[in-house]
Enzyme design. Structure first.
Site, PDB file in Angstrom:
ATOM      1  N   HIS A  90       0.844  -1.196   0.000  1.00  0.00           N
ATOM      2  CA  HIS A  90       0.000   0.000   0.000  1.00  0.00           C
ATOM      3  C   HIS A  90       0.880   1.247   0.000  1.00  0.00           C
ATOM      4  O   HIS A  90       1.956   1.256   0.594  1.00  0.00           O
ATOM      5  CB  HIS A  90      -0.989   0.022   1.176  1.00  0.00           C
ATOM      6  CG  HIS A  90      -0.379   0.069   2.539  1.00  0.00           C
ATOM      7  ND1 HIS A  90       0.011   1.246   3.144  1.00  0.00           N
ATOM      8  CD2 HIS A  90      -0.114  -0.911   3.443  1.00  0.00           C
ATOM      9  CE1 HIS A  90       0.503   0.984   4.352  1.00  0.00           C
ATOM     10  NE2 HIS A  90       0.441  -0.317   4.559  1.00  0.00           N
ATOM     11  N   ASP A  92      -0.455   4.385   0.776  1.00  0.00           N
ATOM     12  CA  ASP A  92      -0.898   5.375   1.752  1.00  0.00           C
ATOM     13  C   ASP A  92      -0.141   5.173   3.058  1.00  0.00           C
ATOM     14  O   ASP A  92       0.373   4.082   3.340  1.00  0.00           O
ATOM     15  CB  ASP A  92      -2.403   5.301   1.980  1.00  0.00           C
ATOM     16  CG  ASP A  92      -2.823   4.053   2.746  1.00  0.00           C
ATOM     17  OD1 ASP A  92      -2.501   2.948   2.272  1.00  0.00           O
ATOM     18  OD2 ASP A  92      -3.464   4.178   3.812  1.00  0.00           O
ATOM     19  N   ASP A 124       6.491   1.019   6.029  1.00  0.00           N
ATOM     20  CA  ASP A 124       5.062   0.712   6.033  1.00  0.00           C
ATOM     21  C   ASP A 124       4.304   1.697   5.140  1.00  0.00           C
ATOM     22  O   ASP A 124       3.831   2.709   5.630  1.00  0.00           O
ATOM     23  CB  ASP A 124       4.547   0.789   7.481  1.00  0.00           C
ATOM     24  CG  ASP A 124       3.090   0.438   7.624  1.00  0.00           C
ATOM     25  OD1 ASP A 124       2.586  -0.306   6.768  1.00  0.00           O
ATOM     26  OD2 ASP A 124       2.452   0.918   8.581  1.00  0.00           O
ATOM     27  N   GLU A 157      -5.157   1.686   3.079  1.00  0.00           N
ATOM     28  CA  GLU A 157      -5.042   0.613   4.079  1.00  0.00           C
ATOM     29  C   GLU A 157      -4.995   1.178   5.492  1.00  0.00           C
ATOM     30  O   GLU A 157      -5.607   0.629   6.413  1.00  0.00           O
ATOM     31  CB  GLU A 157      -3.791  -0.224   3.795  1.00  0.00           C
ATOM     32  CG  GLU A 157      -3.702  -1.516   4.596  1.00  0.00           C
ATOM     33  CD  GLU A 157      -3.095  -1.349   5.987  1.00  0.00           C
ATOM     34  OE1 GLU A 157      -3.313  -2.227   6.845  1.00  0.00           O
ATOM     35  OE2 GLU A 157      -2.411  -0.332   6.204  1.00  0.00           O
ATOM     36  N   GLU A 158      -4.269   2.262   5.686  1.00  0.00           N
ATOM     37  CA  GLU A 158      -4.093   2.798   7.041  1.00  0.00           C
ATOM     38  C   GLU A 158      -5.385   3.360   7.620  1.00  0.00           C
ATOM     39  O   GLU A 158      -5.523   3.476   8.840  1.00  0.00           O
ATOM     40  CB  GLU A 158      -3.013   3.882   7.048  1.00  0.00           C
ATOM     41  CG  GLU A 158      -1.624   3.418   6.627  1.00  0.00           C
ATOM     42  CD  GLU A 158      -0.966   2.478   7.626  1.00  0.00           C
ATOM     43  OE1 GLU A 158      -1.621   2.069   8.599  1.00  0.00           O
ATOM     44  OE2 GLU A 158       0.206   2.137   7.413  1.00  0.00           O
ATOM     45  N   HIS A 424       4.195   3.761  12.247  1.00  0.00           N
ATOM     46  CA  HIS A 424       3.111   4.550  12.844  1.00  0.00           C
ATOM     47  C   HIS A 424       3.633   5.543  13.886  1.00  0.00           C
ATOM     48  O   HIS A 424       2.844   6.346  14.404  1.00  0.00           O
ATOM     49  CB  HIS A 424       2.025   3.680  13.485  1.00  0.00           C
ATOM     50  CG  HIS A 424       1.255   2.856  12.508  1.00  0.00           C
ATOM     51  ND1 HIS A 424      -0.003   2.358  12.785  1.00  0.00           N
ATOM     52  CD2 HIS A 424       1.548   2.423  11.254  1.00  0.00           C
ATOM     53  CE1 HIS A 424      -0.440   1.656  11.749  1.00  0.00           C
ATOM     54  NE2 HIS A 424       0.497   1.684  10.800  1.00  0.00           N
TER      55      HIS A 424
END
Length: 452
Positions: A90, A92, A124, A157-158, A424
């Protein structure tokens, strides 16, 4: 890493990989268009589409998914009669959070003294896309790609808004494959080759409590007028036992994890727990983060300390995340959480709940031929190290959708999000050594799987 042509090719491609990841990280592709411009996500999607076309992919398309974001699809045909493998990543990313906490700009890929590359999305999961590209390039330079390859790169996705899941359900033929490699997980730690075999599901819920028509003077009315913020605090406190374990009425939380274990002291270091602060919950660390539910209060709407007035608050809101382990239906967990919040709201206060995201948990079948092919590939890429099986506390809702749509497909989860990556969080980073090794492993896997 043992010398072999694929590994040598990947090593030679690492400067290009760094340059490409630098370009990708520069896009502020947060799929929350109230915070970040839609054009940043659209720019990242176009970059991905152009990269796939440059590698010879056909049918490259920007898919407009039902949540208002774009996923990128492409197909690279393989030899006649070859198996098909779907590669997922992903583009995003999470918001950078406190930019002042970043030692280098979050959207500028920066190599620091420790050799890691820092930037939001570096691990990520923009790094996951670069991993896929490296693997394919290495195969093309060493005899060709022996399987048909589909690539899908998600744009939300996030956010957990489910756009790609719904799109896949509406177009079930699009992502059909014999095996699916999800490049959005990570090694147990740097240098330990790992496949993730279980993911917790999740639900996101907003809760709002109202008690008054408007705020009141706390001296004149406090003590009898019901305080909405106080009521919210009591509700949120009801979600945890004294030891910090999650306590949602009707939701069981005593399951255990029987695979790879997580040393408690190492976890404290990885999580950067302050000295003297105890971990929460009971059972092993692996039980707590991979096999049991976990509630987290993500945010509260209330007056900030600076500028607060002596008032009884009339309304307050919170955003709550509930992670649910494999074996627990996320929709049922959502109902239990909603009922719990309503039941535990005190003083007859008015309570409203709103579900804003949901994803099912996932558990893989590790007995499949694809796992044997990956174990052999990782052993070569990691100089004879044995591939390990671990869980992951996070959620990738698409996994269960793909498992439901394609029950015969084998699903493997690998990636760059090992503990030092701090995904994150501020100062997210990727290990270039892990990027190199995992790219070699994926290339060798595709070759092994084609021959299996």
């Amino acid at each position: 890493m043992s010398s072999n042509p694929v590994a040598e090719t990947v090593a030679s491609l690492m400067p290009r990989a760094k340059a490409e990841l630098t370009e990708l990280v520069a896009f502020k592709s947060v799929a929350d268009f109230g915070q970040f411009p839609r054009s940043e996500s659209e720019g990242a999607a176009k970059w991905v589409a152009d990269a796939l076309r440059a590698e010879g992919f056909q049918d490259v398309a920007l898919l407009d998914t039902p949540d208002g974001t774009q996923s990128v699809y492409g197909f690279l045909p393989g030899p006649e009669g070859a198996k098909t493998v779907l590669l997922y990543a992903h583009y995003d990313v999470q918001p950078p959070l406190d930019e002042a906490g970043w030692l280098t700009p979050p959207f500028e890929l920066t190599e620091r003294e420790d050799g890691r590359w820092y930037g939001r999305g570096s691990a990520d999961c923009k790094g996951g896309l670069v991993m896929h590209l490296l693997a394919l390039r290495a195969l093309k330079a060493n005899g060709g790609v022996p399987v048909g390859v589909k690539v899908i790169v998600e744009g939300s996705e996030e956010q957990g808004t489910g756009g790609l899941e719904r799109y896949a359900e509406e177009h079930p033929e699009l992502l059909a494959a014999d095996t699916i490699v999800i490049g959005d997980a990570g090694n147990f730690r740097v240098g330990v080759p790992t496949v993730t075999t279980a993911l917790r599901g999740m639900t996101l819920m907003r809760v709002r409590i109202d008690t008054l028509e408007g705020n009141l003077h706390s001296g004149q009315f406090g003590g009898a007028a019901p305080d909405a913020l106080g009521a919210l605090i009591r509700v949120l406190d009801s979600l945890r036992a004294e030891d910090g374990s999650t306590t949602v009425d009707g939701l069981t939380g005593e399951d255990g994890w029987d695979g790879l274990q997580y040393d408690e002291d190492r976890f404290r270091t990885d999580a950067k727990v302050l000295d003297g602060v105890r971990l929460i919950g009971s059972g092993t660390v692996a039980d707590r983060i991979w096999a049991r539910p976990a509630v987290t209060v993500l945010g509260i709407d209330c007056p900030p300390v600076v500028g607060a007035t002596p008032s009884v608050q009339a309304a307050a809101r919170a955003l709550i995340s509930l992670r649910v382990p494999p074996g627990v239906d996320a929709a049922e967990a959502t109902k239990l959480l909603q009922a719990h919040l309503e039941t535990h709201t005190p003083w007859g206060a008015r309570v409203q709940t709103e579900q804003i995201g949901q994803g099912q948990a996932f558990r893989a079948d590790t007995t499949s031929p694809a796992y044997a092919a990956m174990a052999e590939a990782m052993s070569v890429a990691y100089d004879g190290a044995e591939m390990r099986y671990a869980g992951q506390g996070g959620s990738i809702p698409l996994c269960n959708t793909l498992a439901s749509l394609y029950p015969r497909a084998e699903i493997l989860l690998i990636g760059l999000s090992e503990p030092e990556a701090q995904i994150h969080a501020v100062n997210e980073s990727v290990s270039p050594e892990e990027l190199e090794r995992l790219s070699v492993a994926e290339a060798l896997f595709l070759r092994n799987y084609a021959a299996s």
